[in-house]
Motif scaffolding. Structure first.
Motif, PDB file in Angstrom:
ATOM      1  N   VAL A  55      33.295 -11.568  20.101  1.00  0.00           N
ATOM      2  CA  VAL A  55      33.028 -10.221  20.592  1.00  0.00           C
ATOM      3  C   VAL A  55      34.362  -9.510  20.764  1.00  0.00           C
ATOM      4  CG1 VAL A  55      32.146  -8.857  22.520  1.00  0.00           C
ATOM      5  CG2 VAL A  55      30.927 -10.920  21.798  1.00  0.00           C
ATOM      6  N   ILE A 114      18.624  -5.376  20.208  1.00  0.00           N
ATOM      7  CA  ILE A 114      19.899  -6.063  19.958  1.00  0.00           C
ATOM      8  C   ILE A 114      19.636  -7.398  19.261  1.00  0.00           C
ATOM      9  CG2 ILE A 114      21.830  -7.282  21.058  1.00  0.00           C
ATOM     10  CD1 ILE A 114      22.392  -4.405  21.162  1.00  0.00           C
ATOM     11  N   SER A 136      26.490  -1.763  19.241  1.00  0.00           N
ATOM     12  CA  SER A 136      25.800  -0.767  20.053  1.00  0.00           C
ATOM     13  C   SER A 136      26.589   0.540  20.038  1.00  0.00           C
ATOM     14  CB  SER A 136      25.658  -1.236  21.504  1.00  0.00           C
ATOM     15  OG  SER A 136      24.798  -2.340  21.596  1.00  0.00           O
ATOM     16  N   VAL A 182      23.087  -9.450  23.837  1.00  0.00           N
ATOM     17  CA  VAL A 182      24.218 -10.117  23.179  1.00  0.00           C
ATOM     18  C   VAL A 182      24.254 -11.590  23.556  1.00  0.00           C
ATOM     19  CG1 VAL A 182      26.734 -10.152  22.950  1.00  0.00           C
ATOM     20  CG2 VAL A 182      25.531  -7.957  23.100  1.00  0.00           C
ATOM     21  N   TYR A 218      29.869  -9.092  17.442  1.00  0.00           N
ATOM     22  CA  TYR A 218      29.290  -7.954  18.169  1.00  0.00           C
ATOM     23  C   TYR A 218      30.393  -7.044  18.691  1.00  0.00           C
ATOM     24  CZ  TYR A 218      27.052  -5.176  21.792  1.00  0.00           C
ATOM     25  OH  TYR A 218      26.614  -4.118  22.556  1.00  0.00           O
ATOM     26  N   PRO A 278      26.651 -14.567  19.746  1.00  0.00           N
ATOM     27  CA  PRO A 278      27.724 -14.297  18.781  1.00  0.00           C
ATOM     28  C   PRO A 278      28.902 -15.230  19.012  1.00  0.00           C
ATOM     29  CG  PRO A 278      27.745 -12.652  20.517  1.00  0.00           C
ATOM     30  CD  PRO A 278      26.503 -13.483  20.731  1.00  0.00           C
ATOM     31  N   TYR A 298      20.215  -8.694  14.686  1.00  0.00           N
ATOM     32  CA  TYR A 298      20.881  -9.781  13.976  1.00  0.00           C
ATOM     33  C   TYR A 298      20.005 -10.334  12.848  1.00  0.00           C
ATOM     34  CZ  TYR A 298      24.776  -9.865  17.236  1.00  0.00           C
ATOM     35  OH  TYR A 298      25.886  -9.511  17.960  1.00  0.00           O
ATOM     36  N   SER A 340      21.789 -13.587  21.701  1.00  0.00           N
ATOM     37  CA  SER A 340      22.056 -13.673  20.261  1.00  0.00           C
ATOM     38  C   SER A 340      23.184 -14.636  19.924  1.00  0.00           C
ATOM     39  CB  SER A 340      22.367 -12.276  19.707  1.00  0.00           C
ATOM     40  OG  SER A 340      21.309 -11.385  19.977  1.00  0.00           O
ATOM     41  N   VAL A 364      26.699  -6.451  14.302  1.00  0.00           N
ATOM     42  CA  VAL A 364      25.830  -5.652  15.161  1.00  0.00           C
ATOM     43  C   VAL A 364      26.702  -4.902  16.165  1.00  0.00           C
ATOM     44  CG1 VAL A 364      24.029  -5.706  16.928  1.00  0.00           C
ATOM     45  CG2 VAL A 364      23.819  -7.124  14.864  1.00  0.00           C
TER      46      VAL A 364
END
Length: 420
Positions: free
Chosen positions: A44, A166, A124, A36, A96, A41, A170, A39, A122
């Motif tokens: 969150v 992960i 999990s 994460v 996320y 984001p 994206y 990436s 995205v």
């Protein structure tokens, strides 16, 4: 927190030190959190639930420590978690979240809306079995229960694969020909809490790999581009039926496009970062095999050990591991199944309607497209955190081998039924 080591070594050609990847020693939930971070984001939102809880805590700690520059939303429950991210994605944010089990069940209404709004969120899923009986341990019942909602579903075998997937998720989700949310699944307990050595990619290289987010070009909450988002659509007359079909058909086309994009993204990841994963279906020691096991998730490691041991004994057995469950990789699966004369599918979840495992049912559907008839046995194990050992897979291999000379039983084989 993880132990992080950074090393430099001299290159072969010059005296200039070459920076190697950072090495982390961490569990799967922290690896997901590092994915994460890489990436980047913008927002969150998470709510803790076992065995996902430490993932939420890692992400929150990274935000608090300034490692991740993102807005963290502390919602009152999973329904609100995903609803908040709907607004964020429609406003142009990369987003996320993570959940599992009963948290995923509480999230279901916005979870159902997410792919139909074509929001590239995205998420999990730290896979967990269902209740009741009361259970907080790993299984795949949660993800299998929602597999028809319209999310892309990827399943990881290792902790390193969790981190890497992960990031790749994206690129897949935000591809203009896809624009769908992605679930990155990793097994609760066995991956979420399993501590191993992994490599952390360089942030600048990941930034170049992902590019700049562009997530609301198609649907937006933007006063400069006023539009109706999710208006009442359908009905029996007028333009409604055809319009609604257009949405559903477009969603299906996006899912099919995802098969191509998943392959392309995995290939680019391998070129850039040197780690290669089978994007759709992994074929393990399948050449020359008479029969094979089908696995999904972390169980594949023990299954491969069992296959290796069987091969050493002269048994002609292989393994098929599913990485992408949704969209279902029909062509790749058929190509693998066509190489064997019998197959046993090991599930970590139950399909109540069919008295078998859900991946077993997926495999049966794929077998209808094979060139010859292949008997297919359902084996169920690893429920509620139960271990699936090499011994269990040796039994699975033996039960599957029986199909070469005898009819396939309708009843599933319950691998942990006699464990004590």
């Amino acid at each position: 927190m993880s132990e992080v080591m950074e090393k430099t070594v001299p290159t072969a050609d010059t005296a200039v030190a070459k920076k190697e990847p950072k090495i982390l020693v961490c569990d799967g939930n922290e690896a997901a959190a590092w994915g994460v971070v890489l990436s980047r984001p913008d927002m969150v939102a998470v709510y803790p639930i076992t065995p996902q809880s430490s993932l939420a805590e890692y992400v929150a700690q990274f935000v608090a420590d300034g490692v991740l520059d993102a807005e963290l939303v502390e919602a009152e429950g999973e329904h609100s978690v995903l609803s908040v991210l709907h607004g964020a994605a429609l406003a142009g944010a990369r987003t996320y979240t993570a959940s599992c089990g009963q948290g995923l069940a509480f999230m279901f209404e916005p979870y159902f809306r997410t792919p139909n709004l074509r929001l590239p969120i995205v998420m999990s899923i730290v896979n967990r079995d269902g209740i009741t009986p009361q259970c907080v341990w790993g299984g795949q019942q949660d993800a299998m229960t929602v597999r028809e909602v319209g999310w892309v579903q990827l399943f990881c075998e290792t902790v390193q694969e969790v981190l890497d997937t992960i990031v790749m998720a994206y690129r897949i989700a935000e591809d203009r020909s896809v624009m769908l949310p992605v679930n990155v699944n990793h097994d609760g307990n066995y991956l979420s809490n399993g501590i191993v050595r992994i490599e952390l990619p360089d942030q600048a290289e990941v930034d170049d790999f992902l590019g700049t987010p562009d997530v609301n070009w198609h649907a937006a909450l933007d006063p400069d581009r006023p539009m109706g988002v999710d208006p009442l659509t359908g009905g029996a007359t007028g333009p409604g039926p055809a319009l609604f079909v257009g949405y559903r058909r477009g969603h299906c086309e996006g899912m099919q496009n995802a098969l191509r994009v998943i392959v392309e993204v995995h290939e680019e990841w391998a070129r850039r970062f040197g780690r290669r994963y089978a994007p759709l279906v992994e074929e393990y020691r399948l050449d020359g095999a008479d029969h094979a096991l089908v696995t999904i998730g972390s169980m594949a490691g023990a299954a491969k050990d069992a296959v290796d041991a069987a091969r050493d004994r002269g048994e002609r057995v292989g393994l098929i591991r599913i990485k992408t469950l949704r969209p279902f990789p029909l062509d790749a699966m058929v190509a693998a199944l066509d190489k064997v004369r019998a197959v046993g599918v090991v599930d970590r979840a139950v399909s109540y309607g069919w008295n078998s495992g859900p991946v077993h049912q997926e495999t049966l559907a794929a077998l209808q497209h094979c060139r010859h008839r292949v008997p297919c046995l359902s084996l169920i194990g690893g429920l509620a955190g139960a271990d699936l050992t090499q011994t269990h897979f040796e039994r699975a291999i033996a039960e599957t081998a029986k199909l070469l000379d005898a009819p396939c039983p309708r009843e599933p084989v319950w691998l942990n039924a006699e464990d004590r």
